[in-house]
Scaffold this motif. Structure first.
Motif, PDB file in Angstrom:
ATOM      1  N   ARG A   7      13.709  54.909 -76.327  1.00  0.00           N
ATOM      2  CA  ARG A   7      12.151  54.087 -76.397  1.00  0.00           C
ATOM      3  C   ARG A   7      12.747  53.122 -77.854  1.00  0.00           C
ATOM      4  O   ARG A   7      12.204  51.741 -77.642  1.00  0.00           O
ATOM      5  N   SER A   8      13.344  53.129 -79.225  1.00  0.00           N
ATOM      6  CA  SER A   8      13.650  52.293 -79.599  1.00  0.00           C
ATOM      7  C   SER A   8      14.630  51.560 -79.311  1.00  0.00           C
ATOM      8  O   SER A   8      14.745  50.371 -79.847  1.00  0.00           O
ATOM      9  N   THR A   9      15.705  52.322 -78.235  1.00  0.00           N
ATOM     10  CA  THR A   9      16.465  50.600 -77.389  1.00  0.00           C
ATOM     11  C   THR A   9      15.834  50.172 -76.873  1.00  0.00           C
ATOM     12  O   THR A   9      16.199  49.030 -76.679  1.00  0.00           O
ATOM     13  N   ILE A  10      14.794  50.004 -76.157  1.00  0.00           N
ATOM     14  CA  ILE A  10      14.221  49.947 -74.650  1.00  0.00           C
ATOM     15  C   ILE A  10      13.294  48.816 -75.763  1.00  0.00           C
ATOM     16  O   ILE A  10      13.635  47.157 -75.798  1.00  0.00           O
ATOM     17  N   ILE A  11      12.846  48.919 -77.020  1.00  0.00           N
ATOM     18  CA  ILE A  11      12.683  47.776 -78.170  1.00  0.00           C
ATOM     19  C   ILE A  11      13.440  47.104 -78.656  1.00  0.00           C
ATOM     20  O   ILE A  11      12.882  45.818 -78.377  1.00  0.00           O
ATOM     21  N   ARG A  12      14.390  46.756 -78.697  1.00  0.00           N
ATOM     22  CA  ARG A  12      15.545  46.425 -79.571  1.00  0.00           C
ATOM     23  C   ARG A  12      16.255  45.083 -78.652  1.00  0.00           C
ATOM     24  O   ARG A  12      16.472  44.380 -78.459  1.00  0.00           O
ATOM     25  N   ILE A  13      15.823  45.665 -77.384  1.00  0.00           N
ATOM     26  CA  ILE A  13      16.447  44.710 -76.101  1.00  0.00           C
ATOM     27  C   ILE A  13      15.357  43.905 -75.827  1.00  0.00           C
ATOM     28  O   ILE A  13      15.744  42.995 -75.925  1.00  0.00           O
ATOM     29  N   ALA A  14      14.317  44.787 -75.375  1.00  0.00           N
ATOM     30  CA  ALA A  14      12.970  43.431 -75.451  1.00  0.00           C
ATOM     31  C   ALA A  14      12.395  42.254 -76.524  1.00  0.00           C
ATOM     32  O   ALA A  14      12.938  41.120 -76.463  1.00  0.00           O
TER      33      ALA A  14
ATOM     34  N   TYR B 177       3.904  52.536 -78.817  1.00  0.00           N
ATOM     35  CA  TYR B 177       4.706  53.593 -77.529  1.00  0.00           C
ATOM     36  C   TYR B 177       6.130  53.628 -78.149  1.00  0.00           C
ATOM     37  O   TYR B 177       6.316  54.820 -78.021  1.00  0.00           O
ATOM     38  N   ARG B 178       6.538  53.522 -79.700  1.00  0.00           N
ATOM     39  CA  ARG B 178       7.709  54.134 -79.832  1.00  0.00           C
ATOM     40  C   ARG B 178       7.263  55.758 -80.103  1.00  0.00           C
ATOM     41  O   ARG B 178       7.899  56.193 -79.822  1.00  0.00           O
ATOM     42  N   GLU B 179       6.204  56.039 -80.904  1.00  0.00           N
ATOM     43  CA  GLU B 179       5.475  56.970 -80.711  1.00  0.00           C
ATOM     44  C   GLU B 179       5.521  58.102 -79.815  1.00  0.00           C
ATOM     45  O   GLU B 179       4.789  58.404 -79.740  1.00  0.00           O
ATOM     46  N   GLY B 180       5.252  57.546 -78.046  1.00  0.00           N
ATOM     47  CA  GLY B 180       5.015  58.533 -77.028  1.00  0.00           C
ATOM     48  C   GLY B 180       3.800  58.063 -76.216  1.00  0.00           C
ATOM     49  O   GLY B 180       3.720  58.241 -75.687  1.00  0.00           O
TER      50      GLY B 180
END
Lengths: 608, 422
Positions: A7-14, B177-180
């Protein structure tokens, strides 16, 4: 935690994705689209215009005819910021009611061009002084100064033309985008033809302005500014002396005079009557005079010298004689019988009483019709031609080379071509080659379908004076004359034939139809014409040049509905010649001069 | 910067460098937009002069954070939250009105906007709550409490009449979102936005008709599958209900200027003189910058004060005009580098509190950055929120600095943290 690290990767891509959207939109706004740069410039940059003086116009002797005086307009700049605008104070300054100010603002907005609208046109001297003093409080307004035309000699309106505010259509046609709304442009005559020369180049100083319209420092330190260049002086070929004199002579008459210097093609005078004074069309007077003159039934705006066409009548016999001699269908000694006219079957072309069996010289002197009816037959029906078309085209070719029946290409734009029909025209009427000289006989004596402008008649006279060639008549004089005006137009008629014809024209003045107006000391050669006019009284026509050797002036005059050529056109022509050659000395024929000055010819039939 | 050692780790130099690059770039833009001349002279009555003071104060505040015990913020996070919520509440009654919103305290010439600082409070409270060992994101109770932490300031700020600043708090969803938090929630959110936009564009009635026809067509194809049919119709009815809600909220809850703002942004209302004036002038200033820009202090629109609020919410126009596409892109890239760095810092934290906090910082900064620049180029509605580290003003600069520097403080201390919170 791998799931959440994804998810952190998804956030960075976003984040990168959204940043790319911003960068792309910026690329569109800043690099691809250029409308924002244009809008920014129109909002934040104001060009302060420096108008150069318009060039003066002089006559051939450097006598000033047209010069300038200053005129001032109050203009308003858009977009207009109403928040910063003190309406009450402004009303006091311009002395208008609030309603009127609002209305003028609305008009200025709807007719604005390049962000500038006209608020008051032509401030009076007192308005100018008062408004200029208080205008600093209203940075969105400014005074722009232009010059208006003044006339030292209030003559030659149709030749000079006039200057006025550029129209919307002219603005749209201005591909170089030189002009702005409210600016002036030459509208007709020489003012229009030599607009680029006369106007000079306006200067522009670019200033930055803020959102209230206040001017700030120079834009880019004046890097883009342009210097004004004064308009060039235009020396014309006009001679103020005879132009002025011609206008006096033609007063009260309808018609025109054109005088040309044969050796150069320079137009010495061009008079059209009824006319108007050029200062009536100065910018400050134009509004009140234009519609009045435009709707006048006498048509004072019409330049009859170039735009009216007439049958040349007997003046055309000069051309006919030259063609017959050149075609060798007659010799100087050829005689045709004339029994009070030309008779062929039922056809009769009447003639005045004169001794019968004239030769060519005598036919010019007495203006014999029968001689030219016969000559026309000889010219058109030579053995070398298989059809009438060939013969006709051969004859017509001479006229075309003499500059008849088509526009000459002078430097004012009102020329009409006149009419010398082509063979196809007669084919249509009479059937393919089913016609002969008898069908078109009236053209042989300058009547029928034949129509010429006074300018073309004057040019024909100049061609004869030159013994066979002419220069396109024009008004510009001095250096840098366009090549079109220095090119010799040859007619293909040998110089020797002119001796015979010119002797005939000289005899007109000594013993013939023009004897009544001869001037002692000046060898004038002339030819009268009386053009039949189906709408009324005949037109009085005269062409002449003088002196016989080394001619200085060639001239043509048409006086509409005035009767015989000898009665009106001939006196006016010869008085003009006398004035031009003898300059300031008093006319030797004061009674004739006075009669011309004072007579008015009114003929009701011409308005029908 | 000199290397300061706290425990076994040190202040992250890269973040610090990016921070100063942005602050200096921001100062240059403010200097230009407040009529700075080519000959610099210090004058504290000017906006750029005051901004120098704010930068100094921010750096001092940021440095002061390093003097306070690192446990302090975690322990007192709820107290912080409570304090700023109280101020948000009080400002409704005691604040001064600026541009139709009652969101500023005024004490003499000094003004303070609690909404700017409330982000700090929410970030701390959220970090504390989400990282709590007992918190289970899947249970409804915890979800409601989390929602309350985010929604309370939004409600209070909307009551002040400043809906734009309230929207910022929705950015914390990114943290969740990051936390689930289920990705479906985000999809649901996006779907909600799309239906709302369609409602504005075509109206409620047309939308209902379209949904019914669509559901009808689907029914015709799958009429044998009754269980699926049931869900199709539930979904359609939910959409209709939601659309009606949006319609109602738009027509009855929003004020006229807010309605107009939305319509102008969606391109449904053309208004270059009124509400669209700012955006129009903003686009002209930026668009006229071209590829390389007009040169520093050479912007014709900047000099002529054509863009209202240029030194605050529209500060990016000064960059766009004077430094062109290249300069704008550089600024955006520096921001993106900062976001990448923060996300990296977040992922290397051993304490969950620190990690959640880092994502809070990232969310708030990113939301401001995205919406602020997007509104200057007409990609987002004009909601008055500042561009972090650029926009003129003490409240926003100090609060963004404190937000970021506390992260640096936590990060510098990460080696001392036990993994106990994991």
């Amino acid at each position: 935690m791998t799931h959440n690290q994804n998810r952190s990767t998804i956030i960075r891509i976003a984040i990168v994705f959204f940043a790319l959207i911003l960068i792309s939109k910026l690329f569109y706004l800043q690099v691809i689209s250029d409308k924002y740069a244009e809008k920014a410039a129109s909002l934040s940059i104001r060009a302060v215009i420096e108008f150069p003086d318009r060039g003066l116009i002089t006559d051939r002797n450097n006598e000033i005819i047209v010069f300038n005086e200053d005129a001032h307009d109050l203009v308003v700049h858009f977009p207009f910021n109403k928040k910063e605008f003190d309406l009450d104070e402004f009303c006091r300054l311009v002395r208008f009611s609030k309603n009127e100010v609002e209305e003028r603002l609305a008009n200025a907005r709807s007719s604005r061009y390049n962000g500038k609208g006209l608020f008051i046109k032509n401030l009076s001297a007192t308005e100018f002084a008062r408004i200029q003093e208080g205008l600093f409080q209203f940075p969105q307004f400014s005074i722009e100064s232009r010059s208006d035309r003044k006339y030292k000699h209030n003559i030659a309106a149709h030749t000079l033309g006039y200057v006025a505010e550029i129209s919307r259509r002219e603005l749209e046609r201005d591909k170089k985008e030189y002009y702005d709304i409210g600016e002036n442009i030459g509208k007709s005559g020489l003012e229009r033809h030599y607009e680029e020369l006369l106007r000079g180049v306006k200067g522009k100083k670019y200033y930055l302005k803020d959102n209230t319209g206040k001017l700030k420092e120079r834009y880019e330190n004046g890097k883009n500014d342009t210097k004004a260049a004064v308009g060039k002086q235009l020396m014309t070929s006009l001679d103020v002396l005879i132009q002025e004199y011609g206008e006096k002579l033609m007063a009260g008459k309808t018609g025109s005079v054109v005088a040309i210097e044969p050796s150069t093609g320079e137009i010495l005078a061009m008079v059209t009557s009824p006319g108007y004074k050029p200062d009536m069309f100065a910018i400050k007077n134009l509004g009140k005079n234009y519609s009045k003159l435009a709707s006048d039934p006498e048509k004072p705006l019409l330049n009859r010298a170039t735009s009216s066409v007439y049958p040349p009548g007997s003046t055309f016999k000069v051309a006919m004689a030259l063609i017959a001699l050149q075609e060798e269908v007659i010799t100087p000694n050829t005689r045709f019988s004339c029994s009070n006219g030309f008779h062929l079957g039922g056809l009769t072309v009447r003639c005045h009483s004169h001794a019968s069996m004239p030769n060519v010289q005598y036919s010019i002197q007495t203006s014999c019709n029968a001689f030219y009816c016969n000559a026309y037959r000889e010219i058109l029906h030579q053995d070398k031609f298989k059809t009438i078309e060939e013969g006709y085209n051969n004859w017509r070719g001479y006229l075309v080379r003499m500059g008849l029946g088509s526009t000459l290409g002078t430097d004012i734009s009102s020329e009409k071509p006149g009419n010398v029909p082509n063979a196809a025209y007669f084919h249509r009427i009479h059937g393919e080659n089913k016609w002969n000289y008898a069908r078109i006989i009236s053209m042989s004596i300058g009547q029928g379908e034949l129509l010429l402008s006074p300018m073309q008649m004057a040019n024909m006279s100049a061609m004869v004076a030159n013994r066979g060639y002419y220069y396109t008549p024009h008004f510009i004089r001095g250096e840098n004359i366009p090549n079109d005006f220095t090119e010799k137009h040859e007619t293909g008629i040998d110089a020797k034939h002119f001796t015979t014809v010119i002797d005939g024209m000289r005899a007109v003045m000594t013993n013939g139809t023009g004897a009544y107006v001869q001037i002692p000391g000046i060898e004038i050669c002339g030819k009268t014409g009386t053009a039949q006019n189906p709408h009324g009284e005949n037109h009085s026509i005269f062409i002449a040049f003088a002196p016989k050797d080394n001619p200085k002036i060639a001239i043509a005059t048409v006086v509409e509905n005035a009767g015989y050529g000898a009665t009106w056109a001939a006196p006016i022509c010869t008085l003009m010649i006398e004035k031009y050659i003898n300059r300031d000395s008093v006319s030797q024929r004061p009674a004739l001069e006075n009669k011309m000055f004072t007579s008015a010819i009114t003929d009701k039939t011409k308005h029908e | 910067m000199s290397e300061k050692i706290y425990g076994q780790s040190r202040v992250d130099g890269i973040t610090l460098l990016l921070y100063f690059v942005l602050v200096i770039f921001g100062f240059l833009a403010i200097y230009s937009s407040s009529h700075g001349t080519e000959q610099f002279h210090l004058d504290f009555s000017t906006q750029y002069g005051k901004q120098i003071i704010w930068i100094a104060v921010s750096v001092v505040v940021g440095a002061a954070l390093f003097l306070i015990d690192v446990r302090f913020f975690e322990v007192f996070s709820y107290a912080f939250f409570g304090f700023w919520m109280l101020l948000l509440f009080l400002v409704i009654f005691f604040g001064v009105e600026v541009n139709g919103a009652r969101s500023w305290f005024a004490i003499g010439s000094f003004r303070l906007q609690p909404a700017e600082f409330a982000k700090f409070g929410v970030a701390l409270a959220l970090s504390r709550y989400v990282s709590d060992i007992d918190t289970d994101m899947k249970s409804l109770r915890y979800q409601l409490i989390t929602a309350a932490i985010i929604m309370t300031p939004i409600a209070l700020i909307v009551l002040q009449g400043d809906a734009g600043s309230g929207l910022v708090f929705f950015s914390f969803i990114l943290v969740l979102y990051r936390e689930g938090l289920s990705g479906n929630v985000l999809i649901l959110g996006i779907a909600a936005v799309i239906i709302a936009v369609l409602t504005f564009n075509f109206g409620f009635v047309v939308l209902v008709a379209a949904l019914v026809i669509l559901a009808g067509i689907i029914t015709a194809f799958i009429y044998t599958n009754t269980s699926m049919l049931k869900w199709v119709w539930i979904l359609a009815l939910t959409c209709i209900g939601y659309s009606k809600g949006v319609d109602f909220a738009f027509n009855h809850l929003l004020q006229e200027h807010q309605q107009k703002r939305i319509l102008v942004m969606l391109g449904l209302l053309d208004d270059p003189q009124g509400l669209g004036y700012n955006v129009n002038q903003s686009k002209i200033a930026i668009g006229s910058g071209g590829f390389w820009g007009k040169g520093y202090l050479q912007g014709t629109q900047t000099k002529g004060d054509f863009v209202p609020e240029q030194h605050t919410d529209f500060i990016f126009t000064s960059i766009g005009e004077e430094f062109g596409w290249v300069g704008s892109t550089v600024v955006i890239v520096v921001f993106v580098l900062l976001f990448m760095r923060i996300s990296m810092l977040a992922e290397r934290q051993r304490s969950k509190f620190s990690r959640v906090y880092a994502y809070c910082v990232l969310s708030v900064l990113f939301f401001h950055f995205l919406i602020n620049i997007a509104m200057t180029i007409n990609l987002a509605p004009v909601i008055g929120i500042p561009l972090p580290f650029f926009s003129y003003g003490g409240s926003s600069l100090i609060s963004f600095t404190a937000l970021l520097f506390l992260l640096l403080r936590l990060d510098a201390n990460r080696e001392n943290e036990l993994d106990s919170y994991y």
